[in-house]
Design a protein around this motif. Structure first.
Motif, mmCIF file in Angstrom:
data_model
loop_
_atom_site.group_PDB
_atom_site.id
_atom_site.type_symbol
_atom_site.label_atom_id
_atom_site.label_comp_id
_atom_site.label_asym_id
_atom_site.label_seq_id
_atom_site.Cartn_x
_atom_site.Cartn_y
_atom_site.Cartn_z
ATOM 1 N N ALA A 166 0.416 -1.281 0.296
ATOM 2 C CA ALA A 166 -0.597 0.455 -0.125
ATOM 3 C C ALA A 166 1.154 1.339 -0.420
ATOM 4 N N LEU A 167 2.411 1.451 0.852
ATOM 5 C CA LEU A 167 2.595 1.799 0.651
ATOM 6 C C LEU A 167 3.651 2.629 -0.409
ATOM 7 N N VAL A 168 3.892 1.782 -1.217
ATOM 8 C CA VAL A 168 4.536 1.736 -2.365
ATOM 9 C C VAL A 168 3.573 2.096 -3.850
ATOM 10 N N GLN A 169 2.452 1.668 -3.399
ATOM 11 C CA GLN A 169 1.291 2.224 -4.241
ATOM 12 C C GLN A 169 1.151 4.120 -4.219
ATOM 13 N N ALA A 170 1.092 4.548 -2.814
ATOM 14 C CA ALA A 170 1.198 6.041 -2.654
ATOM 15 C C ALA A 170 2.031 6.404 -3.030
ATOM 16 N N CYS A 171 3.035 5.743 -3.341
ATOM 17 C CA CYS A 171 3.881 7.034 -3.118
ATOM 18 C C CYS A 171 4.477 6.709 -4.942
ATOM 19 N N LEU A 172 4.315 6.358 -5.474
ATOM 20 C CA LEU A 172 4.247 5.869 -6.870
ATOM 21 C C LEU A 172 3.467 6.867 -7.423
ATOM 22 N N ALA A 173 2.083 7.036 -6.678
ATOM 23 C CA ALA A 173 0.862 7.720 -6.995
ATOM 24 C C ALA A 173 1.004 9.320 -6.878
ATOM 25 N N ALA A 174 2.164 9.260 -6.089
ATOM 26 C CA ALA A 174 2.536 10.728 -5.959
ATOM 27 C C ALA A 174 3.370 11.237 -6.684
ATOM 28 N N VAL A 175 4.565 11.140 -7.174
ATOM 29 C CA VAL A 175 5.431 11.082 -7.944
ATOM 30 C C VAL A 175 5.655 10.828 -9.313
ATOM 31 N N SER A 176 4.106 10.422 -9.317
ATOM 32 C CA SER A 176 3.434 10.361 -11.001
ATOM 33 C C SER A 176 2.544 11.373 -10.461
ATOM 34 N N ALA A 177 1.902 11.988 -9.851
ATOM 35 C CA ALA A 177 0.853 12.810 -9.873
ATOM 36 C C ALA A 177 1.336 13.795 -11.324
#
Length: 305
Positions: free
Chosen positions: A172-183
């Motif tokens: 879940a943390l990895v997904q949140a991290c990638l979503a934030a960096v991809s925004a």
């Protein structure tokens, strides 16, 4: 005739040795089984208490030393006796599962001590202690990783609102991290909001204890590469002087691109050209290049074009 019998006897001896080794291995596995169960029980109980991760990680680290010391120096009696009135020992024993691990490894209690009764020449007991110390060390790394994940969750309201569950927390943390960096970052403020996530992604990839996070990131490497490249180009285009973030992005990309492959070299070259293009001013604006000339004679000198 004796010469013909030698291979037969040799083969019989080899079979006997193999059977003896198998029996010895089976016996060792049976002796270690209670230790493995105790360590796993401790691990499972501690991983669901995020408020205790920091303290439990420290205590489990002490437990690892209590097992490692008599394993490394079995001839030293002082490592085989733990005084129950010692403040550190008492604190560590109060941690869920620690006493059970020590008892499974052979420690027994009297009124004042926990004592490991074993001979210095007992290689099986020494091997059991070494294996237990390695398993406890792995449990400590797990707690360190979960503590970092829980800390990041507390910093991010959308994550903190979810109930804690150790299973799936890293993913879940990895997904949140990638979503934030991809925004997409349409303005400097949006870009600045991505920087803490770049820091987290960098730590995730390079901190030794964050193994579960890296395992969760591995199948998403292509997503991470695109997100990091986009963020780097955004930083360059706005003229940001955040060198640290650019360096951290480059470190992550170097880790994600498979070394020694032609596609890695091609990707790096394409990205280098994209960075150069992003650094250029819009068409029609003047471009100032400064060339610093080395050599002796004071300040070296500059030439402008």
């Amino acid at each position: 005739i004796p010469n013909r019998c030698v291979p037969l006897y040799t083969r019989a001896d080899r079979i006997a040795n193999q059977m003896s080794a198998a029996a010895s291995s089976s016996s060792a596995d049976a002796a270690y089984a209670p230790v493995a169960r105790a360590v796993e029980a401790m691990r499972q109980s501690l991983r669901e208490a995020p408020e205790r991760f920091a303290a439990a990680s420290k205590d489990v680290g002490v437990l690892q030393k209590l097992l490692r010391n008599p394993a490394d120096q079995p001839e030293e009696p002082r490592f085989r006796k733990l005084k129950l009135t010692n403040a550190t020992v008492a604190r560590v024993l109060a941690t869920t599962g620690v006493r059970e691990v020590l008892e499974a490894c052979g420690f027994s209690a009297d009124a004042e001590h926990l004592e490991l009764r074993m001979e210095a020449t007992d290689t099986a007991a020494v091997a059991r202690l070494s294996s237990a110390a390695e398993a406890v060390e792995a449990a400590q790394r797990m707690l360190q990783e979960l503590h970092w994940i829980a800390t990041v969750r507390d910093e991010v309201p959308s994550l903190a609102a979810r109930p804690w569950a150790a299973d799936g927390a890293a993913h879940a943390l990895v997904q949140a991290c990638l979503a934030a960096v991809s925004a997409p970052a349409s303005d400097p403020l949006a870009l600045a909001a991505k920087i803490p996530w770049v820091r987290r992604l960098n730590r995730l990839m390079f901190s030794a204890e964050l193994q579960e996070c890296r395992s969760s990131l591995s199948p998403l490497a292509s997503v991470a590469i695109v997100a990091l490249q986009t963020t780097s180009l955004e930083l360059i285009r706005v003229g940001a002087r955040d060198v640290r973030s650019l360096v951290e992005v480059s470190q992550c990309l170097a880790q994600l691109w498979p070394p020694g492959e032609a596609r890695t070299l091609d990707a790096r070259l394409d990205f280098a050209f994209a960075c150069m293009e992003a650094a250029l001013p819009p068409a029609g604006e003047p471009l100032e290049l400064r060339l610093r000339l080395g050599g002796g004679g004071g300040g070296g000198g500059r030439r402008r074009a």
